[in-house]
Scaffold this motif. Structure first.
Motif, mmCIF file in Angstrom:
data_model
loop_
_atom_site.group_PDB
_atom_site.id
_atom_site.type_symbol
_atom_site.label_atom_id
_atom_site.label_comp_id
_atom_site.label_asym_id
_atom_site.label_seq_id
_atom_site.Cartn_x
_atom_site.Cartn_y
_atom_site.Cartn_z
ATOM 1 N N HIS A 82 30.253 -4.665 -5.532
ATOM 2 C CA HIS A 82 31.127 -5.707 -6.081
ATOM 3 C C HIS A 82 31.187 -6.969 -5.219
ATOM 4 N N SER A 83 30.244 -7.104 -4.311
ATOM 5 C CA SER A 83 30.144 -8.359 -3.546
ATOM 6 C C SER A 83 28.664 -8.672 -3.372
ATOM 7 N N THR A 84 28.363 -9.967 -3.187
ATOM 8 C CA THR A 84 26.970 -10.411 -3.299
ATOM 9 C C THR A 84 25.994 -9.817 -2.275
ATOM 10 N N PRO A 85 26.397 -9.490 -1.026
ATOM 11 C CA PRO A 85 25.374 -8.961 -0.115
ATOM 12 C C PRO A 85 24.653 -7.735 -0.697
ATOM 13 N N PHE A 86 25.420 -6.797 -1.214
ATOM 14 C CA PHE A 86 24.764 -5.583 -1.710
ATOM 15 C C PHE A 86 24.351 -5.695 -3.178
ATOM 16 N N VAL A 100 21.447 -13.344 2.711
ATOM 17 C CA VAL A 100 21.678 -14.506 1.825
ATOM 18 C C VAL A 100 23.005 -14.283 1.085
ATOM 19 N N GLY A 101 23.245 -13.028 0.728
ATOM 20 C CA GLY A 101 24.485 -12.686 0.016
ATOM 21 C C GLY A 101 25.739 -12.945 0.834
ATOM 22 N N VAL A 102 25.584 -13.094 2.147
ATOM 23 C CA VAL A 102 26.750 -13.407 2.997
ATOM 24 C C VAL A 102 27.409 -14.713 2.535
ATOM 25 N N PHE A 103 26.599 -15.615 1.970
ATOM 26 C CA PHE A 103 27.161 -16.872 1.437
ATOM 27 C C PHE A 103 28.268 -16.592 0.415
ATOM 28 N N GLY A 104 28.092 -15.520 -0.346
ATOM 29 C CA GLY A 104 29.065 -15.169 -1.389
ATOM 30 C C GLY A 104 30.384 -14.659 -0.834
ATOM 31 N N LEU A 105 30.413 -14.318 0.433
ATOM 32 C CA LEU A 105 31.681 -13.970 1.100
ATOM 33 C C LEU A 105 32.202 -15.186 1.855
ATOM 34 N N PHE A 106 31.275 -15.833 2.560
ATOM 35 C CA PHE A 106 31.610 -16.984 3.406
ATOM 36 C C PHE A 106 32.295 -18.103 2.605
ATOM 37 N N SER A 107 31.640 -18.502 1.489
ATOM 38 C CA SER A 107 32.187 -19.626 0.711
ATOM 39 C C SER A 107 33.586 -19.304 0.212
ATOM 40 N N ASN A 108 33.766 -18.077 -0.276
ATOM 41 C CA ASN A 108 35.078 -17.723 -0.830
ATOM 42 C C ASN A 108 36.180 -17.802 0.219
ATOM 43 N N LEU A 109 35.903 -17.280 1.401
ATOM 44 C CA LEU A 109 36.932 -17.311 2.448
ATOM 45 C C LEU A 109 37.197 -18.733 2.936
ATOM 46 N N ALA A 110 36.109 -19.472 3.205
ATOM 47 C CA ALA A 110 36.286 -20.816 3.761
ATOM 48 C C ALA A 110 36.912 -21.759 2.734
ATOM 49 N N ILE A 111 36.498 -21.627 1.478
ATOM 50 C CA ILE A 111 37.082 -22.502 0.441
ATOM 51 C C ILE A 111 38.545 -22.125 0.207
#
Lengths: 614, 49
Positions: A82-86, A100-111
């Motif tokens: 349920h998250s982009t890395p996996f 690359v999927g780390v972006f899908g966690l990073f953007s959400n937290l930082a934004i």
């Protein structure tokens, strides 16, 4: 009986209903940008003609990315991710994709860190509209109220550290809703929030369009503003800047490249439709942006301030127009209507904000629940706590540019980078044909086959072009200046940002002299809320377009009232910490966050391998 | 309002609103699948899946 199917077959969270899912997806997409960014972008990029590159980008970038993200999400969900890395790892076993999927966690937290801050302003402004704080204030006083609000030590309601209190309240509300789960929390909030924001939007749009010169202190008809916004300047279509702006707006408005759509879609089964769902949520967002977004702030502000003044004000951004100007304009509508309009305007921004920030929390919760076996409460609390830790520098150093740095790197660049890699993975590694078949599984209607080819050839190539052009954008958007010998970079280009092109003066972290960053007249040296300021206003402009420089007691002011100052001229001396240090600090935080999340993904991967779960 | 602005605005608004309404009606009127589906709202039905 039915519940047994779920528990046996697809453990964990579920959407309550299809309408709820579509409203949650639409709520995710509809955000502040629909009302504050779109009309400003349209005004600055060809007026009505902006809609042409905008719609082209919607078809060639926006909808294909929606298709990719819904498909990728549902596909990853099949394997319990349920998250982009996996989710990305399930599409290609090459190790790089999960990073690359780390972006899908990073953007959400930082934004979320800065987005929830704006959301907290809307909560506060709703209360101030109800309590009549803006009654009888001049436009400059309303504008100054905002400066006071973001100046942390200053209280506007008697609550000490008001901005922080509202920020924490806002995060607590998000965490509480998230802790109630997908159907019981996010979906319920969207079912209330999205219809209400549409109702508020329609009310304000009708008021704006029917505004008549001479009534309610208006100087012009609301239609003058609407006409100005929609008058096409077709010559702008040959300017690459306009096309880049349109592509950028499509990213912001559809919330693609973030990882939240994939997360929402990962709770769907393969036999359930995603094609019509994606189109419905996408067009709902477009309705709010193009119809409602264009009909509120510009027509109302032009009705009172005139076109020239509004052009000046939008150069400072849509946020300024919303929080510095709109409360004053609503005051012109009389005691009761001003309260209703204030609640409707900041209420619609609040609902637009919270339905988006909830979508930012869901992938983080999905990651913590999948990989570290957190329950809903623990995951939502962790999300709120990390967001608070990231957000405090934004709140405390808002005026020093930390907010803008977060917005640029997490809210702009990261989205383009992630969307580009994601479309390359989908179209060229996973396979566009296989991807299209995945997308059409369970579809309630057949979408035009041309999208299959757009997905395969056009979208990834266009995204690569958007990324490269954003990287090397030349100064003044003069693309003829590009040469092998080099060219001057635009301050907002990625390379320009990395090399601090926007900072011409005060380049040292700490210095003994501070130089003016703009040219103009010293029209005020004043004290406000315990701080001392020098204001330099460009000649022929009003004070609100001036730049206010804060100086401390130990610093000596080198200019006098009425002096004509050139940019780069010393204005005070004495030890000073420059903005560039705060910018470096913000970048350090973001980089640390990205690396930290990368390490967590690596640990989760090792854990999965150990127990043969991957 | 000038004619070119009016034509552009009305045509864009019409297209976007029609698509938004069309797709949302499709969602509202879509036949619910037999269980198991992705949604909790018809979980009391007996499914054959």
């Amino acid at each position: 009986m039915g519940k047994n199917f779920k528990t046996a077959d697809l453990k964990g969270e579920h959407w309550g209903s299809r309408v709820g899912l579509v409203l949650a997806m639409a709520g995710n997409a509809v955000g502040f940008g629909n009302f504050l960014r779109f009309p400003v972008q349209a005004m600055q990029n060809g007026g009505g003609a902006f809609i042409i590159p905008y719609l082209v980008c919607l078809v060639l970038l926006g909808f294909p990315l929606l298709m990719i993200e819904w498909t990728v999400g549902r596909y990853g969900g099949k394997f319990g991710h349920h998250s982009t890395p996996f989710i990305l790892h399930s599409m290609s076993k090459k190790a790089v994709w999960k990073y690359v999927g780390v972006f899908g966690l990073f953007s959400n937290l930082a934004i979320a860190a800065y987005y929830c801050y704006i959301e907290s302003w809307t909560m506060s402004y709703i209360l101030h509209s109800i309590f009549g704080t803006f009654d009888h204030l001049s436009r400059l006083q309303v504008s100054s109220f905002f400066d006071g609000y973001v100046d942390i030590s200053h209280s506007t309601t008697g609550i000490p550290y008001e901005a922080i209190v509202f920020y924490i309240l806002c995060l607590a509300l998000n965490a509480w809703i998230l802790s109630r789960g997908l159907a019981g929390g996010v979906e319920k909030a969207s079912k209330i929030g999205v219809p209400l924001l549409i109702v508020f939007g329609i009310f304000l749009a009708i008021k704006a369009i029917t505004l008549k010169a001479g009534n309610e202190n208006a100087n012009y008809d609301g239609l003058v503003g609407l006409s100005f916004l929609w008058t096409p300047q077709y010559d702008s279509l040959t300017n690459p800047k306009v096309w880049l702006a349109a592509a950028g707006q499509i990213f912001f408005t559809l919330s693609v490249g973030m990882g939240s759509i994939q997360c929402y879609a990962s709770y769907l089964r393969e036999r359930d439709d995603i094609a019509v769902n994606a189109m419905s949520a996408g067009f709902m967002n477009e309705f709010v942006e193009i119809v409602l977004g264009s009909s509120i702030i510009i027509p109302i502000s032009v009705g009172y301030l005139g076109i020239d003044k509004v052009i000046d004000l939008v150069s400072l951004g849509g946020l300024g127009l919303a929080f510095r100007t709109m409360p004053f304009l609503f005051e012109q509508w009389g005691t009761i209507l001003s309260v209703i309009a204030g609640v409707a305007f900041f209420g619609l921004l609040f609902f637009a904000g919270i339905t988006s920030s909830l979508a930012m929390g869901t992938p983080i919760m999905g990651f913590l629940k999948d990989e570290f076996k957190f329950n809903n409460k623990k995951a939502s609390f962790t999300f709120a706590l990390v967001t608070l830790a990231l957000g405090l520098p934004v709140v405390l150093f808002f005026q020093q540019g930390v907010f803008d740095e977060f917005d640029y790197w997490a809210g702009t660049v990261a989205l383009v980078v992630f969307a580009m890699f994601e479309s390359i993975l989908f179209s060229w590694f996973f396979g566009a044909d296989k991807g299209w078949s995945e997308f059409m599984k369970g579809a309630d209607m057949k979408l035009p086959n041309i999208f299959r080819y757009i997905l395969k050839y056009i979208t990834p190539v266009l995204l690569i072009i958007v990324f490269i052009t954003s990287m090397i954008r030349p100064a003044n958007d003069d693309w003829t200046s590009l040469s092998f010998k080099g060219w001057e970079l635009h301050p907002e280009s990625i390379l320009g940002q990395i090399t601090y092109k926007g900072i011409i003066y005060n380049k040292q972290n700490v210095a003994d002299v501070f130089y003016s960053e703009n040219s103009g007249i010293v029209d005020s040296i004043y004290s406000l809320r315990g701080k001392d300021y020098v204001r330099i206003t460009p000649e022929g402009k009003t004070a609100e377009l001036g730049k206010n420089y804060i100086y401390k007691e130990h610093q000596k002011v080198l200019v006098q009232l009425g002096d004509v100052v050139n940019a780069g001229q010393p204005i005070f001396e004495g030890r000073v910490i420059n903005r560039i240090l705060y910018i470096k600090f913000a970048r350090f935080i973001l980089l640390t966050l990205f690396i930290g999340l990368g390490v967590m993904v690596h640990l989760a991967y090792r854990n999965r391998k150990k127990y043969h779960k991957i | 309002m000038n004619t070119s602005a009016l034509i552009l605005m009305i045509s864009t608004w019409t297209i976007v609103t029609c698509f938004a309404v069309y797709f949302f009606i499709k969602i509202l009127t879509a036949k619910k699948l037999d269980e198991p589906d992705s949604y909790l709202d018809n979980d009391d039905q007996t499914g054959n899946g």
